[in-house]
Design an enzyme around this catalytic site. Structure first.
Site, PDB file in Angstrom:
ATOM      1  N   ARG A 102      -6.496 -41.659 -19.605  1.00 36.96           N
ATOM      2  CA  ARG A 102      -7.039 -42.318 -20.788  1.00 36.96           C
ATOM      3  C   ARG A 102      -8.455 -42.841 -20.584  1.00 36.96           C
ATOM      4  NH1 ARG A 102      -1.885 -42.244 -21.036  1.00 36.96           N
ATOM      5  NH2 ARG A 102      -2.060 -42.689 -18.834  1.00 36.96           N
ATOM      6  N   THR A 103      -8.674 -43.565 -19.498  1.00 44.50           N
ATOM      7  CA  THR A 103      -9.960 -44.254 -19.365  1.00 44.50           C
ATOM      8  C   THR A 103     -11.099 -43.247 -19.249  1.00 44.50           C
ATOM      9  OG1 THR A 103      -8.823 -46.101 -18.325  1.00 44.50           O
ATOM     10  CG2 THR A 103     -11.208 -46.018 -18.053  1.00 44.50           C
ATOM     11  N   LYS A 123     -17.708 -37.452   2.742  1.00 38.13           N
ATOM     12  CA  LYS A 123     -18.549 -37.366   3.945  1.00 38.13           C
ATOM     13  C   LYS A 123     -18.859 -38.754   4.502  1.00 38.13           C
ATOM     14  CE  LYS A 123     -20.999 -33.445   1.903  1.00 38.13           C
ATOM     15  NZ  LYS A 123     -22.296 -33.070   1.313  1.00 38.13           N
ATOM     16  N   ARG A 162     -14.325 -46.089 -11.621  1.00 41.22           N
ATOM     17  CA  ARG A 162     -12.978 -46.536 -11.243  1.00 41.22           C
ATOM     18  C   ARG A 162     -12.869 -46.376  -9.739  1.00 41.22           C
ATOM     19  NH1 ARG A 162      -7.369 -45.016 -14.126  1.00 41.22           N
ATOM     20  NH2 ARG A 162      -8.196 -46.658 -15.455  1.00 41.22           N
ATOM     21  N   HIS A 202      -9.627 -54.689 -15.379  1.00 43.36           N
ATOM     22  CA  HIS A 202      -9.823 -53.470 -16.182  1.00 43.36           C
ATOM     23  C   HIS A 202     -10.272 -53.929 -17.571  1.00 43.36           C
ATOM     24  CE1 HIS A 202      -9.452 -49.564 -17.792  1.00 43.36           C
ATOM     25  NE2 HIS A 202      -8.240 -49.225 -17.364  1.00 43.36           N
TER      26      HIS A 202
HETATM   27  C1  NCD Z   1      -4.010 -48.586 -16.378  1.00 43.62           C
HETATM   28  C2  NCD Z   1      -4.790 -48.634 -15.086  1.00 43.62           C
HETATM   29  O1  NCD Z   1      -5.328 -47.638 -14.642  1.00 43.62           O
HETATM   30  O2  NCD Z   1      -4.874 -49.728 -14.553  1.00 43.62           O
HETATM   31  N1  NCD Z   1      -4.143 -47.354 -17.039  1.00 43.62           N
HETATM   32  C3  NCD Z   1      -5.099 -47.244 -18.024  1.00 43.62           C
HETATM   33  O3  NCD Z   1      -6.265 -47.294 -17.757  1.00 43.62           O
HETATM   34  N2  NCD Z   1      -4.674 -47.175 -19.275  1.00 43.62           N
HETATM   35  C4  NCD Z   1      -2.608 -48.992 -16.259  1.00 43.62           C
HETATM   36  C5  NCD Z   1      -1.772 -48.336 -15.205  1.00 43.62           C
HETATM   37  O4  NCD Z   1      -2.204 -47.426 -14.514  1.00 43.62           O
HETATM   38  O5  NCD Z   1      -0.638 -48.782 -15.069  1.00 43.62           O
END
Ligand code: NCD
Length: 486
Positions: free
Chosen positions: A68-69, A97, A118, A146
């Site tokens: 999703r993100t 590396k 991320r 997040h």
């Molecule tokens: C979340 C995450 O990556 O923290 N996912 C997301 O971005 N919607 C929640 C999860 O992974 O449980």
């Protein structure tokens, strides 16, 4: 102060980097995108594109899995007519590396106009922001935060309930490992919510998060209870005291005097479910996990509660709820596109509408002084998953701590600037503070807790006397210790 013509680059690492006004501004722009580009058949879906972001490039730098993100950020940029470059597999990037994140960011910042990152380490996005001349957006850093998920969550709640203030939200599951939860509870508290934690056993909110809720965001914590534990205790609640009627309840004295039954029986606006974050725990730490299903949702207090989940779900949210009128989790994910379009619009200063173009201010965080430590000396963050402890970042992430002062000169604690984990007073009781101008040290944190910024520059905090002595400092003679503190 920077000149007016050179605005400060804004980063969104924590939800607390955004003021409430800015959050509302993002929602206004997201709604404007939905109105203009929404799919006529599905009100929550962006179905058309525009060119407002043309000639801009978004880099997505993902060191951890994402559906999703990453895809909604990339869709957002494409829907705005922009371009994307992406590195979603560290195995084929220079991280493999051994390249530091700090170097990677300094390279990519020359290829793109905005970066979403991320990373598995807590605090990685803050380190990236330190090295980036262009906006950094945190797409999830370890179990820290997040913030853009929280924007989607709050927007979903706002659409459903027509307000953001004073909601009643139950949060269930892995409240310790879930970064989505940490950003979410800070925002909820700031918007005056009553928060009812329902953690799986051993997965309560981290101590430092719960303390911040109470101390910085004026939430009052009663306790956290594992559903089904049946220990006779009441449900757990955080209640913010910035609403007059609640304040008057608390004015009576200790929190114990509040009639909690009043809150518990009140209708809940949403139940927010999270999965067990197995990547943040060892296998033997998995505990029985609450499943939210139609039976759970039968309770009268949930009769109008939205069922929310950041997704992915892995069993803790029954698929039978998918057709329930209260289920909003797929809309929550769909809002990732307009919300991230709005955030990019704000961070790049694009002109979506006349009044809201750039971030005006920023969350007025309490101004904690910052203790910056020489690289390779002094203490480390206590969180083993903090980016500052990553060997490949050791020359880049100089240990830095906020000094969170207590009410009296001898109280206060250190909070890592990257992952925001506090060093507990119990841990700090053997710490010593060395004076680089006098080459001696004194026991305890006190000399650092209330030092001026100028004085702080001459102090090094060590975890033990032995560490200070290894660097050539000696104990200040007794009797002169008190004066050394001044
Ligand atoms: C979340 C995450 O990556 O923290 N996912 C997301 O971005 N919607 C929640 C999860 O992974 O449980």
């Amino acid at each position: 102060m920077p000149a007016k013509s050179q605005p400060v680059t804004r980063h969104v690492v924590s939800i607390n980097d955004l003021s409430k006004r800015e959050i509302e501004a993002i929602f206004e722009i997201a709604q404007a995108y939905l109105d203009e580009l929404g799919d006529p058949k599905y009100h929550y879906r962006i179905g058309q594109s525009t060119d407002i972001g043309s000639r801009h490039i978004l880099a997505s730098l993902f060191y951890e899995p994402s559906t999703r993100t990453r895809l909604s950020f990339e869709t957002a940029m494409l829907r705005m007519g922009g371009e994307i470059i992406t590195s979603d597999d560290p195995a084929v990037s220079s991280a493999k590396k051994g390249e530091s994140l700090a170097d990677t960011i300094r390279v990519i910042a020359n290829y793109a106009d905005i970066i979403v990152i991320r990373h598995p380490k807590d605090g990685a996005a803050r380190l990236a922001a330190e090295y980036s001349p262009i906006p950094i957006i945190n797409g999830g850093d370890g179990s820290h935060e997040h913030p853009t998920q929280t924007l989607c969550d709050l927007f979903t709640l706002k659409k459903k309930n027509k307000r953001l203030e004073n909601m009643k939200i139950a949060i269930s599951g892995d409240l310790k490992g879930s970064r989505t939860i940490h950003s979410f509870v800070y925002a909820l508290a700031r918007f005056g919510a009553i928060i009812e934690p329902m953690p799986a056993a051993g997965m309560e909110l981290p101590h430092h998060v719960d303390r911040r809720l109470r101390e910085e965001f004026q939430s009052k914590l009663v306790s956290q209870r594992t559903p089904g534990s049946d220990d006779g205790s009441i449900d757990a609640l955080y209640v913010t005291s910035d609403k007059p009627h609640q304040q008057s309840l608390f004015a009576a004295g200790e929190v114990d005097e509040v009639d909690y039954g009043f809150f518990i029986q009140k209708k809940v606006d949403a139940v927010y479910v999270t999965r067990f974050q197995k990547e943040r725990w060892s296998e033997d730490q998995q505990q029985p996990y609450l499943k939210i299903d139609a039976k759970f949702m039968k309770d009268a207090k949930y009769s109008d509660a939205s069922v929310m989940h950041p997704l992915p779900r892995v069993g803790e949210l029954d698929i039978d709820l998918d057709n329930d009128r209260r289920a909003v989790y797929f809309q929550q994910a769909a809002y990732g596109v307009p919300i991230r379009m709005a955030l990019i619009t704000m961070l790049l200063g694009l002109k979506k509408n006349k009044s809201l173009q750039t971030f005006p201010d920023g969350f007025a965080k309490p101004e904690h002084p910052i203790y910056r430590q020489p690289i390779g000396m002094g203490l480390r963050c206590v969180n083993e998953n903090c980016i500052s402890r990553d060997p490949s970042e050791q020359h880049y992430a100089a240990n830095k701590f906020y000094i969170v002062r207590g009410a009296t000169p001898d109280t206060g604690r250190l909070r890592c600037l990257y992952c925001e984990t506090d060093i507990e007073e119990e841990t700090a009781k053997n710490f010593v503070v060395a004076d680089t101008t006098k080459h001696h040290y004194v026991r305890g944190l006190e000399p650092a807790l209330h030092a001026s910024d100028d004085r702080l520059r001459h102090l090094i905090i060590y975890e033990s006397e032995a560490d200070a002595e290894r660097d050539g400092y000696h104990a200040r003679a007794m009797g002169r210790v008190a004066r050394a503190a001044n």
